[in-house]
Design a protein around this motif. Structure first.
Motif, mmCIF file in Angstrom:
data_model
loop_
_atom_site.group_PDB
_atom_site.id
_atom_site.type_symbol
_atom_site.label_atom_id
_atom_site.label_comp_id
_atom_site.label_asym_id
_atom_site.label_seq_id
_atom_site.Cartn_x
_atom_site.Cartn_y
_atom_site.Cartn_z
ATOM 1 N N GLY A 34 0.764 -1.234 0.000
ATOM 2 C CA GLY A 34 0.000 0.000 0.000
ATOM 3 C C GLY A 34 0.801 1.294 0.000
ATOM 4 N N ARG A 35 2.102 1.232 0.184
ATOM 5 C CA ARG A 35 2.908 2.458 0.180
ATOM 6 C C ARG A 35 3.782 2.478 -1.063
ATOM 7 N NH1 ARG A 35 7.823 1.081 0.995
ATOM 8 N NH2 ARG A 35 8.389 -0.693 2.250
ATOM 9 N N THR A 36 4.082 3.657 -1.554
ATOM 10 C CA THR A 36 4.872 3.809 -2.775
ATOM 11 C C THR A 36 6.285 3.281 -2.564
ATOM 12 O OG1 THR A 36 3.570 5.751 -3.363
ATOM 13 C CG2 THR A 36 5.638 5.449 -4.521
ATOM 14 N N ALA A 37 6.728 2.459 -3.491
ATOM 15 C CA ALA A 37 8.056 1.840 -3.405
ATOM 16 C C ALA A 37 9.128 2.814 -3.878
ATOM 17 C CB ALA A 37 8.083 0.582 -4.261
ATOM 18 N N THR A 38 10.369 2.557 -3.451
ATOM 19 C CA THR A 38 11.514 3.339 -3.891
ATOM 20 C C THR A 38 12.585 2.403 -4.453
ATOM 21 O OG1 THR A 38 12.532 3.268 -1.698
ATOM 22 C CG2 THR A 38 11.127 5.163 -2.188
ATOM 23 N N ILE A 39 13.456 2.960 -5.287
ATOM 24 C CA ILE A 39 14.552 2.189 -5.884
ATOM 25 C C ILE A 39 15.438 1.638 -4.768
ATOM 26 C CG2 ILE A 39 16.678 2.394 -7.267
ATOM 27 C CD1 ILE A 39 14.292 2.428 -9.016
ATOM 28 N N GLY A 40 15.847 0.375 -4.919
ATOM 29 C CA GLY A 40 16.760 -0.234 -3.960
ATOM 30 C C GLY A 40 16.078 -1.002 -2.849
ATOM 31 N N GLU A 41 14.751 -0.943 -2.790
ATOM 32 C CA GLU A 41 14.042 -1.676 -1.735
ATOM 33 C C GLU A 41 14.072 -3.168 -2.008
ATOM 34 O OE1 GLU A 41 10.336 -0.495 0.320
ATOM 35 O OE2 GLU A 41 10.286 1.039 -1.238
ATOM 36 N N SER A 42 14.018 -3.928 -0.937
ATOM 37 C CA SER A 42 13.904 -5.378 -1.043
ATOM 38 C C SER A 42 12.489 -5.777 -0.678
ATOM 39 C CB SER A 42 14.895 -6.073 -0.112
ATOM 40 O OG SER A 42 16.222 -5.826 -0.548
ATOM 41 N N VAL A 43 12.054 -6.899 -1.228
ATOM 42 C CA VAL A 43 10.685 -7.349 -1.022
ATOM 43 C C VAL A 43 10.663 -8.870 -0.950
ATOM 44 C CG1 VAL A 43 10.170 -7.406 -3.489
ATOM 45 C CG2 VAL A 43 8.317 -7.090 -1.885
ATOM 46 N N ASP A 44 9.721 -9.406 -0.192
ATOM 47 C CA ASP A 44 9.468 -10.844 -0.194
ATOM 48 C C ASP A 44 8.131 -11.032 -0.904
ATOM 49 O OD1 ASP A 44 8.888 -13.495 0.204
ATOM 50 O OD2 ASP A 44 9.326 -13.492 2.347
ATOM 51 N N PRO A 45 8.152 -11.414 -2.188
ATOM 52 C CA PRO A 45 6.923 -11.492 -2.967
ATOM 53 C C PRO A 45 5.900 -12.485 -2.427
ATOM 54 C CG PRO A 45 8.856 -11.806 -4.372
ATOM 55 C CD PRO A 45 9.325 -11.768 -2.964
ATOM 56 N N ASP A 46 6.348 -13.449 -1.621
ATOM 57 C CA ASP A 46 5.421 -14.435 -1.066
ATOM 58 C C ASP A 46 4.620 -13.890 0.108
ATOM 59 O OD1 ASP A 46 6.130 -16.376 -2.913
ATOM 60 O OD2 ASP A 46 7.742 -17.154 -1.650
ATOM 61 N N THR A 47 5.159 -12.894 0.799
ATOM 62 C CA THR A 47 4.467 -12.396 1.990
ATOM 63 C C THR A 47 4.010 -10.951 1.877
ATOM 64 O OG1 THR A 47 6.553 -11.744 3.036
ATOM 65 C CG2 THR A 47 5.749 -13.977 3.493
ATOM 66 N N GLN A 48 4.575 -10.191 0.952
ATOM 67 C CA GLN A 48 4.201 -8.789 0.803
ATOM 68 C C GLN A 48 3.379 -8.599 -0.462
ATOM 69 O OE1 GLN A 48 8.401 -7.390 1.310
ATOM 70 N NE2 GLN A 48 7.401 -5.863 2.615
ATOM 71 N N LYS A 49 2.449 -7.643 -0.418
ATOM 72 C CA LYS A 49 1.599 -7.358 -1.563
ATOM 73 C C LYS A 49 2.266 -6.277 -2.418
ATOM 74 C CE LYS A 49 -2.972 -5.961 -3.012
ATOM 75 N NZ LYS A 49 -4.273 -5.430 -2.612
ATOM 76 N N VAL A 50 2.603 -6.652 -3.646
ATOM 77 C CA VAL A 50 3.219 -5.731 -4.593
ATOM 78 C C VAL A 50 2.195 -5.445 -5.681
ATOM 79 C CG1 VAL A 50 5.112 -5.402 -6.231
ATOM 80 C CG2 VAL A 50 5.499 -6.691 -4.131
#
Length: 105
Positions: A34-50
């Protein structure tokens, strides 16, 4: 899955190439939980909503690797305009897969 750079997660999910994903992020079109992403961020696609432009991005399917000894008479190409046999003709058809990775030994 584990944490990975957002650009890589978008590329693996088939949204865009890594470079195009960077453009999407810079333009503010990508959100993580729900928050705007920034360059360089890491994410876990299985647990976070992208999301991109409000559309959910599904996590990439598990990668399957095949090792193949290329026989004579086959070319290493997804398709051949000359009609020659390709190594992809030798591999099993995997439902839901977008790309098969081939390693020629």
């Amino acid at each position: 899955m584990t944490l990975m750079r957002l650009q890589r997660a978008l590329a693996r999910a088939g949204v865009a190439s890594r470079r195009k994903a960077e453009e999407l992020i810079r333009a503010g079109r990508v959100k993580i939980d729900g928050r705007t992403a920034t360059i360089g961020e890491s994410v876990d696609p299985d647990t976070q909503k992208v999301t991109v432009d409000g559309h959910a991005v599904r996590a990439a399917a598990q990668t399957v690797w095949y090792a193949l000894n290329k026989p004579l008479g086959y070319v290493v190409s997804r398709s051949d305009p000359e009609g020659r046999k390709t190594v992809y003709d030798l591999l099993p058809k995997v439902p839901g897969s977008r790309t098969l990775v081939v390693s020629t030994l």
